[in-house]
Scaffold this motif. Structure first.
Motif, PDB file in Angstrom:
ATOM      1  N   ARG A   1      -6.352   8.590   1.545  1.00 39.56           N
ATOM      2  CA  ARG A   1      -7.728   8.176   1.799  1.00 39.56           C
ATOM      3  C   ARG A   1      -7.780   7.108   2.885  1.00 39.56           C
ATOM      4  NH1 ARG A   1     -10.761   4.322   1.650  1.00 39.56           N
ATOM      5  NH2 ARG A   1      -9.336   2.930   0.598  1.00 39.56           N
ATOM      6  N   ARG A   2      -6.853   6.172   2.814  1.00 34.64           N
ATOM      7  CA  ARG A   2      -6.851   5.058   3.762  1.00 34.64           C
ATOM      8  C   ARG A   2      -6.317   5.433   5.148  1.00 34.64           C
ATOM      9  NH1 ARG A   2      -4.186  -0.965   2.920  1.00 34.64           N
ATOM     10  NH2 ARG A   2      -4.814  -1.738   4.945  1.00 34.64           N
ATOM     11  N   PHE A   3      -5.235   6.220   5.181  1.00 33.95           N
ATOM     12  CA  PHE A   3      -4.537   6.434   6.450  1.00 33.95           C
ATOM     13  C   PHE A   3      -4.638   7.848   7.029  1.00 33.95           C
ATOM     14  CE2 PHE A   3      -2.200   2.874   4.476  1.00 33.95           C
ATOM     15  CZ  PHE A   3      -2.390   1.941   5.471  1.00 33.95           C
TER      16      PHE A   3
ATOM     17  N   GLU B   1      -4.710   7.467  -2.716  1.00 34.80           N
ATOM     18  CA  GLU B   1      -5.267   6.279  -2.064  1.00 34.80           C
ATOM     19  C   GLU B   1      -4.678   6.103  -0.663  1.00 34.80           C
ATOM     20  OE1 GLU B   1      -7.245   2.901  -0.932  1.00 34.80           O
ATOM     21  OE2 GLU B   1      -7.742   4.426  -2.414  1.00 34.80           O
ATOM     22  N   PHE B   2      -3.392   6.347  -0.503  1.00 38.69           N
ATOM     23  CA  PHE B   2      -2.749   6.245   0.804  1.00 38.69           C
ATOM     24  C   PHE B   2      -3.382   7.249   1.777  1.00 38.69           C
ATOM     25  CE2 PHE B   2       0.552   7.014   3.958  1.00 38.69           C
ATOM     26  CZ  PHE B   2       1.000   5.731   4.232  1.00 38.69           C
TER      27      PHE B   2
ATOM     28  N   VAL C   1       0.823  -1.213   0.000  1.00 42.96           N
ATOM     29  CA  VAL C   1       0.000   0.000   0.000  1.00 42.96           C
ATOM     30  C   VAL C   1       0.861   1.268   0.000  1.00 42.96           C
ATOM     31  CG1 VAL C   1      -1.926  -1.142   1.138  1.00 42.96           C
ATOM     32  CG2 VAL C   1      -0.202   0.031   2.523  1.00 42.96           C
TER      33      VAL C   1
ATOM     34  N   PRO D   1      -7.598  10.191   6.939  1.00 40.16           N
ATOM     35  CA  PRO D   1      -8.911  10.796   6.690  1.00 40.16           C
ATOM     36  C   PRO D   1      -9.212  12.024   7.552  1.00 40.16           C
ATOM     37  CG  PRO D   1      -9.178   8.815   7.991  1.00 40.16           C
ATOM     38  CD  PRO D   1      -7.721   8.882   7.568  1.00 40.16           C
TER      39      PRO D   1
END
Length: 143
Positions: free
Chosen positions: A83-85, A80-81, A47, A87
């Motif tokens: 978004r995932r980690f 994406e990183f 990721v 927010p």
């Protein structure tokens, strides 16, 4: 931060740096050994917010190429990183905690949606649009 890109191993600084939306290279020479000794909550290499290099030669090749700054796939990996980690990392996270837990709980700012956040541009962006003399080096414009 005064850096146009981050080269890191497994340091948590990559989570903070990700909010700048600047290139991140994960230099994972000893990932297997690190993970065996220290453990990991997730597979960082799967990721990663940018390219993963496993040798000095790979690292130099990534840094020398233009793709780190210009490839849309790199921007997508960073997004994406985040978004995932990241927010809640909108510049108001600490204020939300203080207001909610240490003050009366009023005036807690809402989370700024990721698409509305504007990270500070890196110098590479500024230099890429600056006029260039014959030497190929950017002209210093005082900014």
């Amino acid at each position: 931060m005064a850096a146009d890109a981050l080269v890191t191993d497994y340091a948590p600084v990559l989570f903070d740096y990700a909010n700048l939306d600047r290139p991140i290279v994960v230099h994972a020479v000893d990932w297997e050994a690190y993970r065996a000794v220290h453990g990991a909550y997730f597979d960082l290499l799967a990721v990663a917010p940018g390219p993963v290099t496993r040798s000095e030669e790979e690292l130099l090749a990534v840094l020398a190429g233009p793709g780190l700054w210009t490839d849309p796939r790199m921007a997508a990996l960073r997004a994406e990183f985040r978004r995932r980690f990241c927010p809640y990392d909108d510049g108001f996270a600490a204020e939300r905690v203080v207001r909610r837990f240490f003050l009366d709980g009023t005036g807690v700012p809402p989370v700024v949606p990721p698409e509305a956040r504007r990270p500070a541009p890196g110098a590479v962006l500024v230099r890429a649009t600056a006029p260039r003399p014959r030497s190929g080096h950017p002209i210093h414009t005082g900014g």
